[in-house]
Motif scaffolding. Sequence first.
Motif, short mmCIF file in Angstrom:
data_model
loop_
_atom_site.label_atom_id
_atom_site.label_comp_id
_atom_site.label_asym_id
_atom_site.label_seq_id
_atom_site.Cartn_x
_atom_site.Cartn_y
_atom_site.Cartn_z
N PHE A 188 0.88 -1.24 0.13
CA PHE A 188 -0.04 0.06 0.14
C PHE A 188 0.96 1.26 0.12
N THR A 246 1.14 4.35 -3.06
CA THR A 246 0.46 5.48 -2.39
C THR A 246 1.65 6.72 -2.59
N CYS A 260 -1.60 11.71 -3.38
CA CYS A 260 -1.55 10.69 -2.50
C CYS A 260 -2.85 10.23 -1.97
N ILE A 261 -3.77 10.95 -1.85
CA ILE A 261 -5.21 10.51 -1.61
C ILE A 261 -5.85 9.65 -2.69
N THR A 269 -4.60 6.15 -2.90
CA THR A 269 -5.01 5.13 -2.06
C THR A 269 -5.76 4.05 -2.58
#
Length: 166
Positions: A105, A109, A136-137, A140
């Motif tokens: 993850f 990300t 970055c958001i 996700t």
Amino acid sequence: MNLKDMGKVQKMTFSAMIMAVYVVLVYITQSFSFGAYQIRIATSVYALAYLFPFLVIPLGLANFIANMLGGFGIIDMVGGFIVGIVTSGIVMLIKKFHLPRFMIFFPITLVPGLGVALWLSPMVHMPYGALALSLCIGQTVPAVCGVALSKALEQVFYPKHSISNA
């Protein structure tokens, strides 16, 4: 079939197919794969380097090619190539060092989110911090998908019990 059974030609063919999948995913999701606010679903494919370490360079090349579709020219293409190699390389190292799978993850990300913002920020006239946070958001979703993809495909390519052992 597992990695140990694959010959050079099979690895090249598999690499080309994965590159094509990456590029097609970017193409069909291009409306939200480029720009200051993006969710690049194709980056979930970086998780395949967890199972197939030979994909590190092809995944970088796939990003390079995909950025021809709607990116910001040669800077975005070269930057994407580097981000693709670094991201999938870190994913490969997670497996090599026997770290927990969920850690996939983080590079999916953070590397694209923080890396792409380096050159995209001045191009779109947006502060680095705000752009990096946005990217970055957006990453996700592909990161969660990448963890799930690696788990699902591991069961296909590396079954715990083969038929001959049953």
